[in-house]
Design an enzyme around this catalytic site. Structure first.
Site, PDB file in Angstrom:
ATOM      1  N   ARG A 294      -8.416   5.963  -4.847  1.00  0.00           N
ATOM      2  CA  ARG A 294      -8.619   5.700  -3.415  1.00  0.00           C
ATOM      3  C   ARG A 294      -9.643   6.672  -2.867  1.00  0.00           C
ATOM      4  O   ARG A 294      -9.561   7.874  -3.105  1.00  0.00           O
ATOM      5  CB  ARG A 294      -7.302   5.823  -2.643  1.00  0.00           C
TER       6      ARG A 294
ATOM      7  N   SER B 264       0.822  -1.209   0.000  1.00  0.00           N
ATOM      8  CA  SER B 264       0.000   0.000   0.000  1.00  0.00           C
ATOM      9  C   SER B 264       0.858   1.261   0.000  1.00  0.00           C
ATOM     10  O   SER B 264       1.964   1.276   0.557  1.00  0.00           O
ATOM     11  CB  SER B 264      -0.892  -0.008   1.249  1.00  0.00           C
TER      12      SER B 264
ATOM     13  N   TYR C  79      -7.584  14.897   1.664  1.00  0.00           N
ATOM     14  CA  TYR C  79      -6.749  15.651   0.746  1.00  0.00           C
ATOM     15  C   TYR C  79      -7.638  16.389  -0.267  1.00  0.00           C
ATOM     16  O   TYR C  79      -8.865  16.374  -0.154  1.00  0.00           O
ATOM     17  CB  TYR C  79      -5.745  14.718   0.059  1.00  0.00           C
TER      18      TYR C  79
END
Length: 800
Positions: A662, A454, A614
């Site tokens: 993601r 990951s 984000y």
């Protein structure tokens, strides 16, 4: 002993409410159990065995032979606990058990049988009568047909030192003192009816039937000679659509007989709830959790002596019938409470506190498993598109208590057949190989196995340039056998970094540095390597992860942008500027430029970071997007900018190479993104051309309240894959290969991404394979099958 439906108190037959207690004994304690189910009876028995001077009274509102429900199920481990606690009653109970080893799953015209499960069943009425006889044998006083209206009066009447509230899931005592016990009661979504039948099932049997209104399922098992339990369950929506809510009790039972006629062989279904009318026999399961299990009262008129009330059995907690029996929990409660009181030599405060602390942890584990199991049965439609083989595997592993390797211990032949079947879904070969080592193709990229390293921020770049540390980190993990490595979130511009030490891909120097790494991976392994591109948004310009994480730099901060002008840490973080349309165009261009550089750098896979608060995530979440233009408000508007970024990136990224995105599948905050919404988000991303959704959660808001645990984010991946029909990568708290096998084999995810295990051990996968004795970690290897041959023969799935 025949109790004849009367009260037995101190050797006399009297009516319940007129029972007169003996005088306060000189030694021992006075213990009153309110509720004569398995918890109250067994605790009373154990306390009398522990000290014959204890006076123990069990008060039950029903007659001795009245009970509702049919059979109850234990495991062999539970029976062993009973043998240790009281061998005499355990011997009698053991002789009355029906035993079976197998589970049969009937689904879409197939029957899938697996063995080694070790179940035992007994009639609830038979169990209670055994415990009642044993209690009388040792001197426990049983009071029947006595409704307790005032527990304080009972405490005074019996000079009680301890009151046990074992009065069931509708506990009046728990309700009376709800302020102190703080119960959390969740009425689950399915309706079920607990019936019996004279049709004998030689295995624990699950039946699934799809009707015009939806799915009905049955849990059936023999519990005594000539009788089986037959629990029918369906969703509230299906139950209402079928009109069962308007049927008589007889009509509802007849409806079930018709649905399940192929398995009943002409035998009728039987109810033992004649006291209920109409559809009242169909109930919703209440999941009960109490914050506190002990409350002290001071009854008036008994010399001001404080008396503790302790919850036990269903009064304290419930666990869904699909993972076993509330009776098992009740008996184990009784064993634990008696043991803790003995360990503290009769010190009630210490013993009761120890009981709650130790037992609540064990119960929580069972309830977590029960929650997983309950949700599986509430959502059969989520899994009805699975092949029957995988549907059966999914059912068996639904609670996460039974893992892949645990199935191997139970029935090796069954699991190996399943592994061969699963391997054939990926390749024309049918090797005996664990699911995580099966190959997986996305577009033109063939992953040799399902294990992903990951993206993990390393905080080790200089002006965005990865160096020898990144080469060592990613290169060693490629040599460790992972199918895919995804490099850390890499900034598309200097202002897009999280910290000054984060990697970038905004100039030619970065391209060459990354190409050194991708070349190493390609030359020395058959792993694939990807990169995650992102923009930090309001979480940028912060200190390194091992400094004050998420706090601004002491100096040299750069300006931040986000969907809205909301700081990440209120009062600490700098306030970002709400992104303008002109800035959006610039950022899209930066994503495109970084994507083109990723092609030059030799990456096989691209991931876009739209999670964790984000920049792109800040548009998706309603917590962080408070815009009033076409980029805010509805989900369609909130996805507009992230989708624009993806489409621009997809346009320049090679068509034979995959792109994943993601997302945070839940914000873990009320008012934020929910899993329901995440399923729709994933659908829209997939429809736009995204190949896979990487299912993470949280970090959008500092107010998040995540529920941690092993594989705690996998249920979100499961829903997105099986409700949204979107290929997914599962992440979060996976620590061993057994867990990954369970996730992949059950169809809960297509790939599994791990960070911490690979941080601790670059060769984690190699070591796991050695631990389990698996060979072929790099399968398919050129020297085994020929890589080119496999490429030609691989059954390529159409990802869209």
């Amino acid at each position: 002993m025949n109790l004849s439906g009367k009260n037995t108190v101190t050797g006399k037959t009297v009516t319940g409410k007129n029972a007169v207690p003996d005088q306060h004994p000189v030694s021992g304690k006075n213990i009153v159990c309110i509720g004569g189910g398995p918890a109250g009876l067994y605790f009373g028995l154990l306390m009398k065995l522990q000290d014959p001077d204890n006076r123990v009274v069990v008060i039950e509102r029903n007659r001795p032979y009245d009970t509702f429900g049919w059979g109850v199920v234990f495991s062999d481990a539970t029976l062993e606990n009973l043998h240790q606690a009281d061998p005499v009653s355990a011997e009698t109970i053991g002789k009355a058990f029906s035993r079976w080893d197998d589970i049969d799953i009937h689904f879409k015209g197939t029957v899938n049988r697996s063995g080694g499960h070790g179940f035992i069943g007994i009639g609830r009425k038979k169990l209670l009568n055994i415990l009642q006889d044993r209690c009388l044998e040792v001197g426990v006083e049983l009071v029947f047909e006595a409704q307790v209206e005032d527990e304080q009066a009972i405490a005074r009447q019996y000079h009680a030192d301890l009151l046990v509230a074992s009065d069931g899931l509708n506990s009046q005592i728990r309700t009376h003192y709800a302020e102190f016990f703080q119960p959390d009661i969740d009425q689950r979504h399915c309706r079920f009816v607990w019936l019996g039948t004279r049709k004998i099932f030689d295995a624990f049997t699950f039946l699934f039937v799809e009707t015009e209104h939806g799915w009905f399922q049955v849990h059936a098992y023999q519990f005594q000679e000539g009788l089986s339990t037959f629990i029918v369950e369906t969703t509230e929506e299906t139950w209402l659509a079928a009109g069962i809510d308007k049927m008589s009790q007889e009509g509802g039972i007849a409806y079930c007989e018709k649905i399940f006629a192929p398995w009943l062989d002409g035998h009728p279904l039987i109810s033992n709830a004649a006291h209920l009318r109409g559809a009242a026999i169909w109930i919703r399961f209440p999941r009960i959790i109490c914050r506190n299990w002990v409350h002290w009262i001071t009854p008036e008129g008994d010399n001001g002596k404080p008396v503790p009330i302790v919850l036990m059995g269903d009064a304290a907690h419930t666990a869904h019938f699909s993972i076993g029996s509330g009776t098992k929990l009740a008996l184990e409660d009784a064993i634990e409470l008696a043991s803790r009181l003995q360990a503290h030599h009769g010190n009630l405060p210490a013993g009761l506190a120890d009981y709650q602390q130790s037992r609540s942890v064990e119960v929580l584990k069972i309830q977590n498993a029960a929650r997983n199991s309950t949700e599986w049965f509430e959502n059969v439609v989520r899994y009805d598109a699975l092949p029957p083989e995988q549907f059966a595997y999914s059912l068996l592993t639904r609670s996460q208590r039974i893992s892949h390797e645990n199935l191997r211990l139970r029935d090796r032949a069954w699991l190996e057949n399943y592994e061969r079947w699963f391997a054939r879904t990926s390749t024309p070969f049918s090797p005996l190989i664990p699911p995580l080592l099966t190959p997986y193709r996305v577009r033109g990229v063939l992953l040799k196995n399902r294990v992903v390293v990951s993206p993990t921020l390393l905080y080790s770049a200089v002006e965005g340039t990865p160096g020898s540390f990144h080469l060592a980190h990613l290169g060693s993990r490629a040599l460790g056998g992972a199918g895919l490595l995804i490099a850390e979130m890499t900034a598309i511009s200097p202002q897009a970094r999280v910290t000054p030490a984060c990697t970038g891909l905004w100039n030619d120097q970065h391209v060459q540095a990354w190409k050194t790494i991708t070349d190493f991976v390609h030359q020395h392994s058959d792993s694939q390597i990807g990169i995650q591109l992102g923009h930090a948004g309001r979480r940028g310009s912060t200190q390194l992860g091992w400094e004050q994480s998420d706090h601004p730099l002491p100096e040299g901060n750069w300006p931040l942008v986000s969907a809205s002008a909301l700081p990440y840490l209120p009062g600490v973080s700098q306030v970002p500027a709400a992104l303008t349309r002109a800035q959006m165009k610039d950022i899209i261009a930066q994503f495109v430029a970084a994507t083109q550089r990723a092609i030059e750098a030799g990456f096989d896979w691209l991931e876009i970071q739209a999670a964790h608060g984000y920049l792109l995530s800040s548009f998706i979440s309603p917590l962080t997007n408070q815009r009033d233009d076409e980029y805010g408000g509805s989900l369609e508007n909130r996805l507009r900018f992230p989708l624009a970024v993806f489409k621009a990136v997809r346009h320049v990224w090679p068509m034979d190479l995959p792109i994943s995105v993601r997302i945070s599948a839940t914000d873990w905050v009320e008012g934020g993104t929910t899993v329901d919404e995440a399923v729709e988000i994933a659908r829209r991303l997939y429809a736009a051309g995204v190949d896979m959704v990487d299912c993470s959660t949280g970090e959008v808001s500092v107010e998040q309240q995540p529920v941690y645990g092993r594989m705690y984010q996998t249920p979100m991946a499961d829903r997105i894959r099986n409700e949204g029909n979107v290929p997914v990568i599962a992440v979060g708290a996976m620590t061993d290969a057994d867990q990954i096998n369970s996730i992949i084999a059950s169809g809960r995810a297509d790939l599994c991404a791990l960070s911490r295990p690979f941080l601790a051990d670059p060769a984690w996968l190699l070591h796991e394979c050695a631990r389990y004795g698996w060979t072929g970690i790099n399968w398919p290897k050129p020297y085994l099958y020929g890589k080119e041959q496999l490429e030609r023969q691989f059954i390529q799935k159409d990802t869209h």
